[in-house]
Design a protein around this motif. Structure first.
Motif, PDB file in Angstrom:
ATOM      1  N   ASP A  94       0.844  -1.208   0.000  1.00  0.00           N
ATOM      2  CA  ASP A  94       0.000   0.000   0.000  1.00  0.00           C
ATOM      3  C   ASP A  94       0.878   1.256   0.000  1.00  0.00           C
ATOM      4  OD1 ASP A  94      -2.605   1.456   0.455  1.00  0.00           O
ATOM      5  OD2 ASP A  94      -1.550   2.023   2.302  1.00  0.00           O
ATOM      6  N   LEU A  95       1.920   1.253   0.817  1.00  0.00           N
ATOM      7  CA  LEU A  95       2.812   2.426   0.866  1.00  0.00           C
ATOM      8  C   LEU A  95       3.511   2.615  -0.472  1.00  0.00           C
ATOM      9  CD1 LEU A  95       4.445   2.133   4.419  1.00  0.00           C
ATOM     10  CD2 LEU A  95       2.618   3.666   3.695  1.00  0.00           C
ATOM     11  N   VAL A  96       4.013   1.512  -1.037  1.00  0.00           N
ATOM     12  CA  VAL A  96       4.715   1.601  -2.323  1.00  0.00           C
ATOM     13  C   VAL A  96       3.805   2.211  -3.383  1.00  0.00           C
ATOM     14  CG1 VAL A  96       5.700   0.221  -4.209  1.00  0.00           C
ATOM     15  CG2 VAL A  96       6.354  -0.253  -1.846  1.00  0.00           C
ATOM     16  N   GLN A  97       2.561   1.727  -3.425  1.00  0.00           N
ATOM     17  CA  GLN A  97       1.612   2.237  -4.412  1.00  0.00           C
ATOM     18  C   GLN A  97       1.406   3.748  -4.272  1.00  0.00           C
ATOM     19  OE1 GLN A  97      -2.330   0.575  -4.181  1.00  0.00           O
ATOM     20  NE2 GLN A  97      -1.701  -1.001  -5.655  1.00  0.00           N
ATOM     21  N   HIS A  98       1.248   4.188  -3.030  1.00  0.00           N
ATOM     22  CA  HIS A  98       0.987   5.623  -2.821  1.00  0.00           C
ATOM     23  C   HIS A  98       2.230   6.472  -3.067  1.00  0.00           C
ATOM     24  CE1 HIS A  98      -3.226   5.656  -1.462  1.00  0.00           C
ATOM     25  NE2 HIS A  98      -2.962   4.382  -1.259  1.00  0.00           N
ATOM     26  N   PHE A  99       3.402   5.941  -2.724  1.00  0.00           N
ATOM     27  CA  PHE A  99       4.638   6.680  -3.028  1.00  0.00           C
ATOM     28  C   PHE A  99       4.826   6.767  -4.542  1.00  0.00           C
ATOM     29  CE2 PHE A  99       6.505   5.400   1.301  1.00  0.00           C
ATOM     30  CZ  PHE A  99       6.367   6.668   1.820  1.00  0.00           C
ATOM     31  N   GLN A 100       4.595   5.661  -5.210  1.00  0.00           N
ATOM     32  CA  GLN A 100       4.759   5.674  -6.674  1.00  0.00           C
ATOM     33  C   GLN A 100       3.800   6.669  -7.317  1.00  0.00           C
ATOM     34  OE1 GLN A 100       4.380   1.484  -7.583  1.00  0.00           O
ATOM     35  NE2 GLN A 100       6.602   1.218  -7.735  1.00  0.00           N
ATOM     36  N   THR A 104       0.273  13.155  -2.160  1.00  0.00           N
ATOM     37  CA  THR A 104       0.608  14.215  -1.203  1.00  0.00           C
ATOM     38  C   THR A 104      -0.157  14.025   0.106  1.00  0.00           C
ATOM     39  OG1 THR A 104      -1.099  15.579  -2.203  1.00  0.00           O
ATOM     40  CG2 THR A 104       1.169  15.971  -2.919  1.00  0.00           C
ATOM     41  N   ASN A 105      -1.049  13.018   0.136  1.00  0.00           N
ATOM     42  CA  ASN A 105      -1.858  12.819   1.349  1.00  0.00           C
ATOM     43  C   ASN A 105      -1.320  11.750   2.288  1.00  0.00           C
ATOM     44  OD1 ASN A 105      -3.811  14.784   0.743  1.00  0.00           O
ATOM     45  ND2 ASN A 105      -4.647  13.392  -0.800  1.00  0.00           N
ATOM     46  N   TYR A 106      -0.260  11.058   1.886  1.00  0.00           N
ATOM     47  CA  TYR A 106       0.344  10.102   2.818  1.00  0.00           C
ATOM     48  C   TYR A 106       1.484  10.840   3.525  1.00  0.00           C
ATOM     49  CZ  TYR A 106      -1.908   5.595   1.921  1.00  0.00           C
ATOM     50  OH  TYR A 106      -2.785   4.539   1.884  1.00  0.00           O
ATOM     51  N   ASP A 107       1.140  11.768   4.430  1.00  0.00           N
ATOM     52  CA  ASP A 107       2.151  12.675   4.982  1.00  0.00           C
ATOM     53  C   ASP A 107       3.130  11.957   5.910  1.00  0.00           C
ATOM     54  OD1 ASP A 107       0.963  15.579   4.283  1.00  0.00           O
ATOM     55  OD2 ASP A 107      -0.665  14.226   4.787  1.00  0.00           O
ATOM     56  N   VAL A 108       2.568  11.309   6.928  1.00  0.00           N
ATOM     57  CA  VAL A 108       3.417  10.592   7.879  1.00  0.00           C
ATOM     58  C   VAL A 108       3.035   9.124   7.799  1.00  0.00           C
ATOM     59  CG1 VAL A 108       4.051  10.315  10.308  1.00  0.00           C
ATOM     60  CG2 VAL A 108       3.616  12.600   9.387  1.00  0.00           C
ATOM     61  N   VAL A 109       4.035   8.274   7.626  1.00  0.00           N
ATOM     62  CA  VAL A 109       3.733   6.853   7.458  1.00  0.00           C
ATOM     63  C   VAL A 109       4.547   6.021   8.439  1.00  0.00           C
ATOM     64  CG1 VAL A 109       3.175   7.130   5.005  1.00  0.00           C
ATOM     65  CG2 VAL A 109       5.510   6.532   5.660  1.00  0.00           C
ATOM     66  N   ASP A 110       3.927   4.926   8.837  1.00  0.00           N
ATOM     67  CA  ASP A 110       4.598   3.997   9.722  1.00  0.00           C
ATOM     68  C   ASP A 110       5.431   3.050   8.850  1.00  0.00           C
ATOM     69  OD1 ASP A 110       4.149   2.441  12.587  1.00  0.00           O
ATOM     70  OD2 ASP A 110       4.445   1.082  10.910  1.00  0.00           O
ATOM     71  N   VAL A 111       6.730   3.013   9.123  1.00  0.00           N
ATOM     72  CA  VAL A 111       7.641   2.225   8.295  1.00  0.00           C
ATOM     73  C   VAL A 111       8.205   1.076   9.124  1.00  0.00           C
ATOM     74  CG1 VAL A 111       9.835   2.328   7.030  1.00  0.00           C
ATOM     75  CG2 VAL A 111       8.247   4.240   6.882  1.00  0.00           C
ATOM     76  N   GLY A 123      14.029   7.478  -2.677  1.00  0.00           N
ATOM     77  CA  GLY A 123      13.814   8.920  -2.562  1.00  0.00           C
ATOM     78  C   GLY A 123      12.421   9.285  -2.074  1.00  0.00           C
ATOM     79  N   TRP A 124      11.768   8.370  -1.348  1.00  0.00           N
ATOM     80  CA  TRP A 124      10.393   8.610  -0.905  1.00  0.00           C
ATOM     81  C   TRP A 124      10.317   9.197   0.512  1.00  0.00           C
ATOM     82  CZ3 TRP A 124       8.686   3.027  -2.595  1.00  0.00           C
ATOM     83  CH2 TRP A 124       8.543   3.013  -3.984  1.00  0.00           C
ATOM     84  N   LEU A 125      11.405   9.035   1.274  1.00  0.00           N
ATOM     85  CA  LEU A 125      11.355   9.501   2.661  1.00  0.00           C
ATOM     86  C   LEU A 125      12.135  10.802   2.817  1.00  0.00           C
ATOM     87  CD1 LEU A 125      11.918   6.146   4.629  1.00  0.00           C
ATOM     88  CD2 LEU A 125       9.777   7.138   3.773  1.00  0.00           C
TER      89      LEU A 125
END
Ligand code: GLC
Length: 429
Positions: A94-100, A104-111, A123-125
């Motif tokens: 899910d994170l990969v999809q949104h980063f790709q 702009t709405n996935y501001d803070v993500v749990d990694v 280069g996503w973080l």
């Protein structure tokens, strides 16, 4: 082409790998993307306003109360909580999809600790430096390492994780210290008509955790200190072989091949298992006295059993990171500080029995009295073995999962599985 990965930091040895990592990092820290195709790390640094926080399923019910607390104090910078599924793999995808999609709405993500290298190299973080510097000096060094890639901090340690052995103290007054001792206690499970041992054996990240623990515990390694695939050894075969034998004998019940964390927790708290390998979050849920747990006052916590003493946990944990695509990075940083503050870390421990990242909390006597397993947990975390640190982690973990799974199902011999694991790790890119 052969790739090498470091357990401790950036890829080593192979110049091409290093070059990729470096170009990707500069892509993340200069404007316009660059080699990693990332976003603009120099813009929106002062941005303030509403943000979204993205995290996997809030099993321990800690996120909602925290977000409510933040929102009450920050009416103009409200946080919306987007809750993902409870599977590490689905969270990752899910994170990969949104980063790709440069969302702009996935501001803070749990990694998850294992994704830092991959996401940073792409280069996503947002690097946490200069204006966005984040102080990690009070945090356990092992957790800071998991948030760092190529010498730059890309995330803030939030909760750590170390594997623990949950055992039925009403049936086994003294927990086993070694794996073989534990197996010999499986007769007690039989007498009581319950399963003996389970961990997480479905084909997903949790299987990499469990297979690596078995391999490391018996002296094997997934990669060596220089980052090279090193799993094709007799020690690794012994370790994986222990899990395979336990499935064969029924000491691990057959249905455990479908277990992720939550399935195995449910089996244990429904009274169906004598021993469970799981993370600390299980403590607070399994000890609830509202009738939801059949073992609320009947279980204890011990170190994972090993070869001749304690076993080797895989280092788990979760960090909070800021997306380079966020428009409100100043708010994002404040929220990250809030989510990792001493007060919040204490709340994680008392409300959700999650492992704090602040060293001082492990010797806080009030906390230790409430949560007597804390010293055991600290030992587990301090001795835990990190999973390989590499931008190609998805391919590495697939190599481990696929082959461990085939061995557990009896589709491959242990020798074949370990040899295939080795070549698939070498080919990972
Ligand atoms: C836990 C750990 C994480 C690990 C995952 C596997 O969430 O904290 O590091 O990857 O379990 O399922």
């Amino acid at each position: 082409m052969r790739k090498t990965f470091s357990k401790y930091g950036a890829p080593l040895a192979m110049a091409s790998v290093l070059a990729l990592a470096l170009s990707a990092c500069s892509g993340g820290s200069s404007s316009g993307g660059g080699g990693g195709g990332g976003g603009d790390a120099s813009s929106n640094l002062d941005g303030r306003g509403p943000i979204t926080y993205v995290q996997g399923k809030d099993n321990s019910n800690v996120v909602r109360p925290l977000v409510d607390k933040w929102n009450a104090a920050h009416p103009d910078q409200k946080v919306t909580f987007k809750e993902q599924s409870d599977s590490a793999d689905q969270q990752h995808d899910d994170l990969v999809q949104h980063f790709q999609g440069k969302d702009t709405n996935y501001d803070v993500v749990d990694v998850d600790v294992i994704w830092t290298a991959e996401f940073a190299a792409k280069g996503w973080l947002q690097p946490l430096k200069d204006k966005l510097a984040f102080d990690t000096s009070a945090m356990l060094p092992a957790t800071v390492k998991t948030a760092t890639y190529s010498g730059t901090l890309y995330a803030a340690p939030q909760t750590s994780d170390g594997g623990l052995l949950y055992y039925r103290k009403d049936l086994v007054p003294n927990p086993p210290k070694t794996w073989d001792e534990m197996m010999s206690m499986c007769s007690i499970a039989k007498q009581n008509n319950i399963g003996c041992y389970a961990g997480q054996f479905q084909k997903y990240e949790g299987l990499t955790v469990n297979a690596s623990e078995a391999i490391n515990t018996f002296g094997g390694k997934i990669v060596d200190d220089s980052g090279k695939a090193a799993v094709n050894s007799s020690d690794a075969k012994t370790g994986l072989g222990k899990l395979v034998d336990a499935f064969k004998s029924g000491n691990i019940p057959a249905e455990a091949i479908t277990y992720k964390e939550e399935d195995s927790r449910t089996a244990f708290q429904d009274g169906k298992l004598l021993f469970l390998r799981n993370w600390p979050y299980v403590y607070s849920i399994a000890s609830k006295t509202d009738g939801s747990s059949k073992v609320a006052d009947k279980f204890g916590i011990a170190p994972l059993p090993g070869k001749s003493g304690p076993g080797a946990s895989s280092l788990g944990g979760h960090n909070v990171a800021m997306s380079v695509y966020s428009k409100n990075k100043a708010t994002a940083l404040d929220f990250m500080k809030f989510m990792t503050s001493q007060e919040t870390e204490t709340f994680y421990a008392t409300q959700g029995s999650l492992a704090p990242v602040l060293s001082s909390l492990y010797s806080d006597q009030t906390l230790v009295q409430k949560l007597p397993y804390l010293p055991t947990l600290l030992t587990s975390i301090q001795n835990a073995v990190p999973r390989p640190v590499t931008p190609f982690y998805p391919a590495v973990t697939k190599a481990v999962e696929d082959n461990a799974y085939a061995a557990l199902k009896g589709d491959k011999t242990v020798d074949q599985a370990v040899a295939d694991m080795q070549s698939a790790i070498e080919a990972a890119k």
